[in-house]
Motif scaffolding. Sequence first.
Motif, PDB file in Angstrom:
ATOM      1  N   VAL A 185       0.458  -1.603  -0.083  1.00 54.67           N
ATOM      2  CA  VAL A 185      -0.437   0.206   0.033  1.00 54.67           C
ATOM      3  C   VAL A 185       0.680   1.351   0.351  1.00 54.67           C
ATOM      4  CG1 VAL A 185      -1.993   0.973   0.926  1.00 54.67           C
ATOM      5  CG2 VAL A 185      -2.389  -1.141   1.025  1.00 54.67           C
ATOM      6  N   THR A 186       2.326   1.163   0.814  1.00 52.25           N
ATOM      7  CA  THR A 186       2.801   2.242   0.974  1.00 52.25           C
ATOM      8  C   THR A 186       3.658   2.679  -0.565  1.00 52.25           C
ATOM      9  OG1 THR A 186       3.294   1.562   3.277  1.00 52.25           O
ATOM     10  CG2 THR A 186       4.487   3.359   1.997  1.00 52.25           C
ATOM     11  N   ALA A 187       3.744   1.817  -0.959  1.00 49.55           N
ATOM     12  CA  ALA A 187       4.886   1.701  -2.211  1.00 49.55           C
ATOM     13  C   ALA A 187       3.698   1.954  -3.522  1.00 49.55           C
ATOM     14  CB  ALA A 187       5.393   0.268  -2.976  1.00 49.55           C
ATOM     15  N   ALA A 188       2.524   1.773  -2.936  1.00 53.74           N
ATOM     16  CA  ALA A 188       1.857   2.440  -4.244  1.00 53.74           C
ATOM     17  C   ALA A 188       0.799   4.144  -4.203  1.00 53.74           C
ATOM     18  CB  ALA A 188       0.050   1.115  -3.907  1.00 53.74           C
ATOM     19  N   GLY A 189       1.469   4.408  -2.962  1.00 55.49           N
ATOM     20  CA  GLY A 189       0.842   6.048  -3.156  1.00 55.49           C
ATOM     21  C   GLY A 189       0.188   6.192  -1.946  1.00 55.49           C
ATOM     22  N   GLY A 190      -0.065   5.078  -1.126  1.00 56.95           N
ATOM     23  CA  GLY A 190      -1.556   4.994   0.134  1.00 56.95           C
ATOM     24  C   GLY A 190      -0.281   4.766   1.665  1.00 56.95           C
ATOM     25  N   ARG A 191      -1.460   5.647   2.957  1.00 60.03           N
ATOM     26  CA  ARG A 191      -0.591   5.485   4.161  1.00 60.03           C
ATOM     27  C   ARG A 191      -1.431   4.659   5.342  1.00 60.03           C
ATOM     28  NH1 ARG A 191      -0.336   9.968   8.114  1.00 60.03           N
ATOM     29  NH2 ARG A 191       0.355   8.685  10.184  1.00 60.03           N
ATOM     30  N   VAL A 192      -0.836   3.596   5.049  1.00 56.56           N
ATOM     31  CA  VAL A 192      -1.084   2.572   6.120  1.00 56.56           C
ATOM     32  C   VAL A 192      -0.699   2.833   7.926  1.00 56.56           C
ATOM     33  CG1 VAL A 192      -1.151   0.115   6.761  1.00 56.56           C
ATOM     34  CG2 VAL A 192      -0.416   0.756   5.062  1.00 56.56           C
ATOM     35  N   HIS A 193      -2.519   2.792   8.668  1.00 57.67           N
ATOM     36  CA  HIS A 193      -2.279   2.879   9.727  1.00 57.67           C
ATOM     37  C   HIS A 193      -2.698   1.805  10.909  1.00 57.67           C
ATOM     38  CE1 HIS A 193      -2.582   7.467   8.697  1.00 57.67           C
ATOM     39  NE2 HIS A 193      -3.536   6.952   7.705  1.00 57.67           N
ATOM     40  N   TRP A 194      -2.285   1.831  11.744  1.00 57.51           N
ATOM     41  CA  TRP A 194      -2.238   0.892  12.516  1.00 57.51           C
ATOM     42  C   TRP A 194      -3.723   1.278  13.825  1.00 57.51           C
ATOM     43  CZ3 TRP A 194      -0.943  -4.664  11.101  1.00 57.51           C
ATOM     44  CH2 TRP A 194      -0.290  -4.138   9.960  1.00 57.51           C
ATOM     45  N   ALA A 195      -4.706   0.546  13.917  1.00 56.96           N
ATOM     46  CA  ALA A 195      -4.728   0.176  15.013  1.00 56.96           C
ATOM     47  C   ALA A 195      -5.621  -0.340  16.419  1.00 56.96           C
ATOM     48  CB  ALA A 195      -6.794   1.158  14.601  1.00 56.96           C
ATOM     49  N   ARG A 196      -5.587  -0.706  16.939  1.00 54.44           N
ATOM     50  CA  ARG A 196      -5.195  -1.225  18.207  1.00 54.44           C
ATOM     51  C   ARG A 196      -7.100  -1.792  18.179  1.00 54.44           C
ATOM     52  NH1 ARG A 196      -1.089   0.121  22.095  1.00 54.44           N
ATOM     53  NH2 ARG A 196      -1.298   1.923  21.207  1.00 54.44           N
ATOM     54  N   ASP A 197      -8.061  -1.119  18.429  1.00 58.14           N
ATOM     55  CA  ASP A 197      -9.181  -0.679  18.920  1.00 58.14           C
ATOM     56  C   ASP A 197      -9.873   0.472  17.535  1.00 58.14           C
ATOM     57  OD1 ASP A 197      -8.928   1.415  20.293  1.00 58.14           O
ATOM     58  OD2 ASP A 197      -8.796   0.735  21.738  1.00 58.14           O
ATOM     59  N   GLY A 198     -11.537   0.869  18.656  1.00 58.53           N
ATOM     60  CA  GLY A 198     -12.015   1.538  18.296  1.00 58.53           C
ATOM     61  C   GLY A 198     -11.889   2.879  18.521  1.00 58.53           C
ATOM     62  N   ALA A 199     -11.652   3.142  19.286  1.00 55.30           N
ATOM     63  CA  ALA A 199     -11.070   4.716  19.924  1.00 55.30           C
ATOM     64  C   ALA A 199      -9.766   5.286  18.857  1.00 55.30           C
ATOM     65  CB  ALA A 199     -11.319   4.538  21.118  1.00 55.30           C
ATOM     66  N   GLU A 200      -8.878   4.157  18.620  1.00 52.41           N
ATOM     67  CA  GLU A 200      -8.184   4.441  18.070  1.00 52.41           C
ATOM     68  C   GLU A 200      -8.061   4.266  16.317  1.00 52.41           C
ATOM     69  OE1 GLU A 200      -3.808   2.813  20.344  1.00 52.41           O
ATOM     70  OE2 GLU A 200      -4.423   2.186  18.179  1.00 52.41           O
ATOM     71  N   ALA A 201      -8.778   3.768  15.916  1.00 59.62           N
ATOM     72  CA  ALA A 201      -9.371   3.917  14.647  1.00 59.62           C
ATOM     73  C   ALA A 201     -10.360   4.829  13.818  1.00 59.62           C
ATOM     74  CB  ALA A 201     -10.345   2.544  14.048  1.00 59.62           C
ATOM     75  N   ASN A 202     -11.057   5.447  15.124  1.00 59.67           N
ATOM     76  CA  ASN A 202     -11.753   6.981  14.897  1.00 59.67           C
ATOM     77  C   ASN A 202     -10.760   7.983  15.396  1.00 59.67           C
ATOM     78  OD1 ASN A 202     -14.407   5.098  14.714  1.00 59.67           O
ATOM     79  ND2 ASN A 202     -14.744   5.383  17.266  1.00 59.67           N
ATOM     80  N   ALA A 203     -10.244   7.942  16.128  1.00 57.13           N
ATOM     81  CA  ALA A 203      -9.119   9.078  16.031  1.00 57.13           C
ATOM     82  C   ALA A 203      -8.318   9.378  14.942  1.00 57.13           C
ATOM     83  CB  ALA A 203      -8.384   9.265  17.627  1.00 57.13           C
ATOM     84  N   ILE A 204      -7.805   8.207  14.681  1.00 58.20           N
ATOM     85  CA  ILE A 204      -7.244   8.056  13.286  1.00 58.20           C
ATOM     86  C   ILE A 204      -8.033   9.076  11.838  1.00 58.20           C
ATOM     87  CG2 ILE A 204      -5.803   6.433  11.452  1.00 58.20           C
ATOM     88  CD1 ILE A 204      -5.534   5.352  13.658  1.00 58.20           C
ATOM     89  N   VAL A 205      -9.440   8.119  11.765  1.00 59.08           N
ATOM     90  CA  VAL A 205     -10.306   8.528  11.073  1.00 59.08           C
ATOM     91  C   VAL A 205     -10.547  10.465  10.799  1.00 59.08           C
ATOM     92  CG1 VAL A 205     -12.298   8.680   9.159  1.00 59.08           C
ATOM     93  CG2 VAL A 205     -11.263   6.598  10.086  1.00 59.08           C
ATOM     94  N   ALA A 206     -11.003  10.825  11.696  1.00 54.75           N
ATOM     95  CA  ALA A 206     -11.171  12.113  12.279  1.00 54.75           C
ATOM     96  C   ALA A 206     -10.285  13.235  12.116  1.00 54.75           C
ATOM     97  CB  ALA A 206     -11.553  12.564  13.881  1.00 54.75           C
ATOM     98  N   GLY A 207      -8.935  12.556  12.843  1.00 56.46           N
ATOM     99  CA  GLY A 207      -8.000  13.578  12.391  1.00 56.46           C
ATOM    100  C   GLY A 207      -7.199  13.825  10.851  1.00 56.46           C
ATOM    101  N   ILE A 208      -7.290  12.968  10.490  1.00 54.35           N
ATOM    102  CA  ILE A 208      -7.492  12.868   8.792  1.00 54.35           C
ATOM    103  C   ILE A 208      -8.936  14.048   8.061  1.00 54.35           C
ATOM    104  CG2 ILE A 208      -7.897  11.781   6.519  1.00 54.35           C
ATOM    105  CD1 ILE A 208      -7.004   9.238   7.637  1.00 54.35           C
ATOM    106  N   ALA A 209      -9.961  13.988   8.390  1.00 49.93           N
ATOM    107  CA  ALA A 209     -11.387  14.301   8.241  1.00 49.93           C
ATOM    108  C   ALA A 209     -10.507  16.317   8.417  1.00 49.93           C
ATOM    109  CB  ALA A 209     -12.110  14.178   8.232  1.00 49.93           C
ATOM    110  N   GLU A 210     -10.120  15.962   9.530  1.00 48.11           N
ATOM    111  CA  GLU A 210      -9.717  17.726  10.514  1.00 48.11           C
ATOM    112  C   GLU A 210      -8.738  18.236   9.534  1.00 48.11           C
ATOM    113  OE1 GLU A 210      -9.858  16.129  14.437  1.00 48.11           O
ATOM    114  OE2 GLU A 210     -11.552  16.630  14.920  1.00 48.11           O
ATOM    115  N   ALA A 211      -7.756  17.936   8.983  1.00 53.42           N
ATOM    116  CA  ALA A 211      -6.340  18.164   8.606  1.00 53.42           C
ATOM    117  C   ALA A 211      -7.064  18.341   7.125  1.00 53.42           C
ATOM    118  CB  ALA A 211      -5.335  17.142   8.495  1.00 53.42           C
TER     119      ALA A 211
END
Lengths: 242, 473
Positions: B76-102
Amino acid sequence: MRISLFITCFNDTLFPRTGQATVELLERLGHEVTFPEEQTCCGQMHFNTGYSDEAAALVRRFVRVFADEEIIVCPSGSCAGMVRDAYPRVAEQAGDDQLANEVAALGSRVFELSELLVDKLEVEDVGAYYPHRVTYHPTCHSLRLLRVGDKPLRLLRAVRGIDLVELEESRECCGFGGTFAVKNPDVSTAMLADKIRHVLDTRAEVCSAADNSCLMHIGGGLARLRTGTRTVHLAEILAATE
Amino acid sequence: MSRTERLGFPAAAREALADTQLRRNIGKATQTIRAKRAAVVEELDDWEELREAGRAIKERTLRHLPAYLEQLEASVTAAGGRVHWARDGAEANAIVAGIAEAHDSREIIKVKSLASDEIKFNEAMAARGISAWETDLAELIIQLGDDEQSHILVPAIHRNRAEIRELFQRTLAAEGEQVTDEPAALAELARKHLRRKFLSVPVGVSGANFCVAETGTICVVESEGNGRMCTTLPRVLVTIAGIEKVLPTWGDLEVFLALLPRSSTGERMNPYTSLWSGVTEGDGPEEFHLVLLDNGRSDVLADDFARQTLNCIRCSACLNVCPVYERTGGHAYESVYPGPIGAILTPQLVGLDEAGTLPYASSLCGACYEVCPVKIDIPSVLVHLRGKVVAKKREKRLDPEVAALKTAAFAFSTRGRYERAQKLSRGQKVLGRGRGSVPPPLSAWTGARDLPEVPTQTFREWWRGRANGHGGG
């Protein structure tokens, strides 16, 4: 042929007539029936409810009691299914290699009644006479654990005098499921209501199956509704003569 | 609709069973899908081999999961994407919210995603002031009605056309507009609403049906085309995928694209299959993020036997054949994963303290195992999980069920005890006839069923009498 009867604790205590019919039927076909009196319970209720330690003790006991029996017949699809399908897992869980070998060898010697008759004894017409309108519920464990297919129906079709009528949605579970019937009584009886509706639609006098646990559930519902339709084990129909 | 405390399956099922409209809606829908599935599976001579291939690929992948996940990340990284690892729902939600806010976006459009429902994504976004719009028609119906999904594939299966017309009239219709219950008219109303979102919202969120490790390709299958728009129109695309969604190669994917549509919608091929690898300049999103979600899956993986639960490709064939689901619908399971698969997955994800009644929400009829395209032995996993429930019960000092089953096991342990217990059961007449005359748990039986009378002679007594030359037949 010498055939050993695994009666099941449930039949032994509550439905002795099924055991008697199995003995009468096999003797009529010229076979010798033995009954190892040390047998108690195969452990199905304990295993399926999550009590694997208690089940393991009963598995060991069963293996010991039937160690020397070459051909074992069981007039219950779910108990035969327990021995064939679940015993290997009980042995695996217990981490007992010797038990695993023993139950593997045992599994191929245990037959549900219709399997014994059609596969092992190669008979479909057992010489029975049963002048009644009958419908047949194939039961989940006979169908999906043992895969007996249409063997019970082939046996019933050969019975003289019988008026065999097809049951709609016959492959659907009746809702018994062992402790499911008391742990989830509302869902269990909702399933039963549909099964009973299909049974009554056939206008059969008798609903038959190869498992008295399912029949106790279906029969209990039929009796409560005062329908007059009876439940009779497959063995009892096949044992009946003129 | 949302509940904070779980009722447990028996009580939740009792509520659901009382809703006759629900039973009619679910019964009709599941029987239709069931027949469609059976017809298209019948067409294939090698269906059993396909199932076996599906099982084998999933189990091999799970055995080497860390390696395949790292390969996926690299691709995914080589194809120009970015990978995030989320241990739980709270981490995953925070990652996506951060992307939207950015990207200064207060809105997100979503393609149907169970993983996002599992982590209560929409609520988490709302808490951060971000509106997440469902674009799958059924998910939209759920969202507009402040309802909860009740089926993996057909989330609004419990609603009929008349109920949906009423909902759209209330929420989507313009002032003075009269909505009919014609499917085309209802779809048109939803289309107008969704097109506005597709063309204006800069961030899209999807789930994933499969992630191919060798090329970093994400695969989403759907029927409406709304998912295709969600994954191509926004500037930024985020995919939330459970870690079990990875497949090693495209060759593996082929097997699943044959298994999934036939098992789920009863189609030979699904209408839309979207595949993308990272980003492509001048085509589709400029930015791609993959959020790999654990949220309890590692714990499932750690259980040698129950691990097969992670084979699931969310086709919902097990729901459609389940006699329990057919009567209770999905809400009784109190999880985004209902039906037989939910009964084994939910307790493993949220714990047995939360969902300890679910492993018992089955008669063990085996219909689910028979149709599962990746051969998850659901009845055996249910029994395995019941064992864990019982282990917890044993820790308590006086549990009536443990006491009863221990007593029974003791009675079965020798012939003498067993025969004495048989005599006792006869003497007590506990199993007498009549209603309500017996104590729990037997009263649960006699609520709707009579009990047989205990015969005066056991089989073995008859056998002995016969051997002694009397008392026969």
